[in-house]
Design a protein around this motif. Structure first.
Motif, short mmCIF file in Angstrom:
data_model
loop_
_atom_site.label_atom_id
_atom_site.label_comp_id
_atom_site.label_asym_id
_atom_site.label_seq_id
_atom_site.Cartn_x
_atom_site.Cartn_y
_atom_site.Cartn_z
N LEU A 5 0.81 -1.22 0.00
CA LEU A 5 0.00 0.00 0.00
C LEU A 5 0.85 1.27 0.00
O LEU A 5 0.56 2.21 -0.76
N THR A 8 2.53 1.56 -3.45
CA THR A 8 1.56 1.97 -4.46
C THR A 8 1.26 3.46 -4.35
O THR A 8 1.34 4.20 -5.34
N GLY A 9 0.92 3.90 -3.16
CA GLY A 9 0.53 5.30 -2.97
C GLY A 9 1.64 6.28 -3.26
O GLY A 9 1.44 7.28 -3.96
N LEU A 13 1.57 8.85 -6.56
CA LEU A 13 1.64 10.31 -6.37
C LEU A 13 2.90 10.90 -6.99
O LEU A 13 2.85 11.96 -7.64
N GLY A 142 1.41 1.37 -8.68
CA GLY A 142 1.40 2.84 -8.61
C GLY A 142 1.73 3.47 -9.95
O GLY A 142 1.11 4.46 -10.36
#
Length: 191
Positions: A5, A8-9, A13, A142
């Motif tokens: 997580l 990915t984040g 971004l 991501g």
């Protein structure tokens, strides 16, 4: 799950407004064939981030957990600052058309990612989390979250996103990861 997580984040971004996202826009406009472009991005990212993740895990075997904590914390803070620097896109990255859409995308993305923010982030995340598969899956996901819409929707998206704001959010996340690492967060993970 945390490694996936966070990876990915942070990469999703960081990729907004990045040179590889600009490359995705250009390839989509030039070829108008989203499927081979998306598959080329996926293949290039898996190879590039797989190598970067393996390098990150290898680096952890070279230093004690205490030294790695300082290296990683400093690296994440450096990434926070680097993310705030706008990327410069080289038109040469998109001039491989004689090889076909998939191969052009694969080569262009692989080369554009060499030494890029998201590749360096993958090294640091793999070193922090010691979970190569989760980190590479997360950083690849991501990249796809940021680049697939760029390929499919192109200019509509480009005109509605403010990369500076997204980069600032990513910088804050990297900064928080860096400070947390320096303060000992993840110590139970061997960092």
């Amino acid at each position: 799950m945390e490694a996936f997580l966070i990876s990915t984040g942070v990469v999703a971004l960081a990729e907004i407004g990045d040179k590889t996202q600009l490359l995705a826009f250009i390839l989509a406009a030039k070829f108008k064939k989203p499927v081979p472009i998306i598959l080329g991005i996926l293949a290039a990212t898996l190879v590039n981030h797989g190598f970067a993740g393996a390098l990150g895990e290898w680096i952890t075997s070279l230093a004690s957990p205490q030294v790695m904590r300082w290296i990683l914390g400093g690296s994440f803070i450096a990434m926070a600052l680097w993310i705030l620097v706008p990327d410069q896109f080289d038109e040469g990255d998109a001039k491989l058309a004689k090889y076909g859409v998939f191969v052009t995308t694969l080569i262009a993305f692989f080369l554009a990612e060499m030494g890029d923010k998201t590749q360096i982030a993958t090294i640091g995340l793999a070193a922090k989390y010691h979970n190569l598969i989760a980190v590479v899956a997360g950083t690849t996901f991501g990249m796809m979250i940021a680049n697939v819409p760029a390929v499919i929707f192109g200019e509509k998206i480009a005109n509605s996103i403010q990369p500076k704001i997204v980069h600032r959010i990513a910088a804050v996340i990297f900064f928080v990861l860096g400070v947390a690492t320096l303060l000992g967060a993840g110590a139970g993970l061997g960092v």
